[in-house]
Design a protein around this motif. Structure first.
Motif, PDB file in Angstrom:
ATOM      1  N   VAL A  27       0.847  -1.204   0.000  1.00  0.00           N
ATOM      2  CA  VAL A  27       0.000   0.000   0.000  1.00  0.00           C
ATOM      3  C   VAL A  27       0.878   1.247   0.000  1.00  0.00           C
ATOM      4  CG1 VAL A  27      -1.642   1.364   1.358  1.00  0.00           C
ATOM      5  CG2 VAL A  27      -1.992  -1.094   1.086  1.00  0.00           C
ATOM      6  N   ILE A  28       1.875   1.275   0.858  1.00  0.00           N
ATOM      7  CA  ILE A  28       2.773   2.430   0.947  1.00  0.00           C
ATOM      8  C   ILE A  28       3.515   2.620  -0.380  1.00  0.00           C
ATOM      9  CG2 ILE A  28       4.844   3.334   2.088  1.00  0.00           C
ATOM     10  CD1 ILE A  28       3.775   1.788   4.635  1.00  0.00           C
ATOM     11  N   HIS A  29       4.016   1.537  -0.932  1.00  0.00           N
ATOM     12  CA  HIS A  29       4.726   1.596  -2.213  1.00  0.00           C
ATOM     13  C   HIS A  29       3.818   2.163  -3.306  1.00  0.00           C
ATOM     14  CE1 HIS A  29       6.507  -0.207  -5.926  1.00  0.00           C
ATOM     15  NE2 HIS A  29       7.601   0.279  -5.370  1.00  0.00           N
ATOM     16  N   GLY A  30       2.592   1.686  -3.365  1.00  0.00           N
ATOM     17  CA  GLY A  30       1.639   2.164  -4.365  1.00  0.00           C
ATOM     18  C   GLY A  30       1.341   3.643  -4.214  1.00  0.00           C
ATOM     19  N   LEU A  31       1.139   4.074  -2.975  1.00  0.00           N
ATOM     20  CA  LEU A  31       0.877   5.495  -2.734  1.00  0.00           C
ATOM     21  C   LEU A  31       2.055   6.351  -3.180  1.00  0.00           C
ATOM     22  CD1 LEU A  31      -0.864   5.250   0.749  1.00  0.00           C
ATOM     23  CD2 LEU A  31      -1.932   5.996  -1.398  1.00  0.00           C
ATOM     24  N   LEU A  32       3.271   5.884  -2.893  1.00  0.00           N
ATOM     25  CA  LEU A  32       4.456   6.644  -3.296  1.00  0.00           C
ATOM     26  C   LEU A  32       4.604   6.674  -4.816  1.00  0.00           C
ATOM     27  CD1 LEU A  32       6.982   5.472  -0.562  1.00  0.00           C
ATOM     28  CD2 LEU A  32       5.875   7.713  -0.759  1.00  0.00           C
ATOM     29  N   GLN A  33       4.309   5.565  -5.482  1.00  0.00           N
ATOM     30  CA  GLN A  33       4.388   5.526  -6.947  1.00  0.00           C
ATOM     31  C   GLN A  33       3.386   6.487  -7.585  1.00  0.00           C
ATOM     32  OE1 GLN A  33       3.962   1.315  -7.985  1.00  0.00           O
ATOM     33  NE2 GLN A  33       6.075   1.362  -8.725  1.00  0.00           N
ATOM     34  N   LEU A  34       2.265   6.676  -6.928  1.00  0.00           N
ATOM     35  CA  LEU A  34       1.239   7.588  -7.441  1.00  0.00           C
ATOM     36  C   LEU A  34       1.514   9.047  -7.070  1.00  0.00           C
ATOM     37  CD1 LEU A  34      -1.938   5.452  -6.661  1.00  0.00           C
ATOM     38  CD2 LEU A  34      -0.940   5.915  -8.919  1.00  0.00           C
ATOM     39  N   GLY A  35       2.641   9.264  -6.385  1.00  0.00           N
ATOM     40  CA  GLY A  35       2.988  10.625  -5.997  1.00  0.00           C
ATOM     41  C   GLY A  35       2.208  11.133  -4.800  1.00  0.00           C
ATOM     42  N   LYS A  36       1.656  10.224  -4.030  1.00  0.00           N
ATOM     43  CA  LYS A  36       0.851  10.606  -2.867  1.00  0.00           C
ATOM     44  C   LYS A  36       1.664  10.405  -1.580  1.00  0.00           C
ATOM     45  CE  LYS A  36      -3.450   9.644  -5.218  1.00  0.00           C
ATOM     46  NZ  LYS A  36      -4.787   9.077  -5.119  1.00  0.00           N
ATOM     47  N   GLY A  37       2.759  11.156  -1.513  1.00  0.00           N
ATOM     48  CA  GLY A  37       3.671  11.022  -0.372  1.00  0.00           C
ATOM     49  C   GLY A  37       3.019  11.343   0.960  1.00  0.00           C
ATOM     50  N   GLN A  38       2.212  12.399   0.994  1.00  0.00           N
ATOM     51  CA  GLN A  38       1.557  12.762   2.259  1.00  0.00           C
ATOM     52  C   GLN A  38       0.590  11.676   2.698  1.00  0.00           C
ATOM     53  OE1 GLN A  38       2.368  15.349   4.352  1.00  0.00           O
ATOM     54  NE2 GLN A  38       1.072  14.131   5.723  1.00  0.00           N
ATOM     55  N   ARG A  39      -0.131  11.102   1.741  1.00  0.00           N
ATOM     56  CA  ARG A  39      -1.063  10.025   2.079  1.00  0.00           C
ATOM     57  C   ARG A  39      -0.293   8.807   2.595  1.00  0.00           C
ATOM     58  NH1 ARG A  39      -4.032   7.637   4.670  1.00  0.00           N
ATOM     59  NH2 ARG A  39      -5.456   6.076   3.894  1.00  0.00           N
ATOM     60  N   ALA A  40       0.882   8.542   2.022  1.00  0.00           N
ATOM     61  CA  ALA A  40       1.721   7.435   2.506  1.00  0.00           C
ATOM     62  C   ALA A  40       2.157   7.696   3.944  1.00  0.00           C
ATOM     63  CB  ALA A  40       2.929   7.240   1.597  1.00  0.00           C
ATOM     64  N   LEU A  41       2.558   8.931   4.228  1.00  0.00           N
ATOM     65  CA  LEU A  41       2.948   9.284   5.599  1.00  0.00           C
ATOM     66  C   LEU A  41       1.768   9.149   6.559  1.00  0.00           C
ATOM     67  CD1 LEU A  41       5.214  12.404   4.970  1.00  0.00           C
ATOM     68  CD2 LEU A  41       5.931  10.135   5.784  1.00  0.00           C
ATOM     69  N   ASP A  42       0.598   9.590   6.120  1.00  0.00           N
ATOM     70  CA  ASP A  42      -0.606   9.452   6.955  1.00  0.00           C
ATOM     71  C   ASP A  42      -0.906   7.975   7.228  1.00  0.00           C
ATOM     72  OD1 ASP A  42      -0.841  12.203   6.903  1.00  0.00           O
ATOM     73  OD2 ASP A  42      -2.432  12.214   5.375  1.00  0.00           O
ATOM     74  N   TYR A  43      -0.738   7.153   6.202  1.00  0.00           N
ATOM     75  CA  TYR A  43      -0.980   5.712   6.354  1.00  0.00           C
ATOM     76  C   TYR A  43      -0.008   5.117   7.372  1.00  0.00           C
ATOM     77  CZ  TYR A  43      -1.848   0.853   4.958  1.00  0.00           C
ATOM     78  OH  TYR A  43      -2.176  -0.479   4.950  1.00  0.00           O
ATOM     79  N   ILE A  44       1.250   5.514   7.272  1.00  0.00           N
ATOM     80  CA  ILE A  44       2.254   5.027   8.227  1.00  0.00           C
ATOM     81  C   ILE A  44       1.904   5.484   9.641  1.00  0.00           C
ATOM     82  CG2 ILE A  44       4.683   5.210   8.920  1.00  0.00           C
ATOM     83  CD1 ILE A  44       5.317   5.414   5.858  1.00  0.00           C
ATOM     84  N   ASP A  45       1.470   6.737   9.769  1.00  0.00           N
ATOM     85  CA  ASP A  45       1.060   7.241  11.085  1.00  0.00           C
ATOM     86  C   ASP A  45      -0.100   6.429  11.650  1.00  0.00           C
ATOM     87  OD1 ASP A  45       2.990   9.215  11.172  1.00  0.00           O
ATOM     88  OD2 ASP A  45       1.647  10.790  10.410  1.00  0.00           O
TER      89      ASP A  45
END
Length: 76
Positions: A27-45
């Motif tokens: 999920v994190i990898h996919g979000l980063l590939q889509l350029g959704k870095g903030q969403r990836a950080l939120d997911y990690i949080d």
């Protein structure tokens, strides 16, 4: 419960934990590939706040694993 049965229960719990961890990474990898870095950080949080993720793999199956390990330790 025999030591062999205890090992099987622990291995099963660890496999489930590994499976879940890999899914989270995907999920994190996919979000980063889509350029959704903030969403990836939120997911990690969100994951960091999840007590199931932080807890020991043995706590995932208290009715079987924890009792089995406790029982196995008492036999030694």
């Amino acid at each position: 419960m025999s030591e062999s049965e205890i090992q099987k229960v622990v291995v099963q719990a660890l496999r489930k934990q590994r499976h879940d961890f890999i899914n989270h990474l995907q999920v994190i990898h996919g979000l980063l590939q889509l350029g959704k870095g903030q969403r990836a950080l939120d997911y990690i949080d969100e994951l960091a706040k999840d007590p199931r993720l932080i807890s020991d793999a043995l706590e995932e199956r208290p009715s079987s694993t924890e009792e089995a390990v406790t029982d196995g330790n008492q036999r030694r």
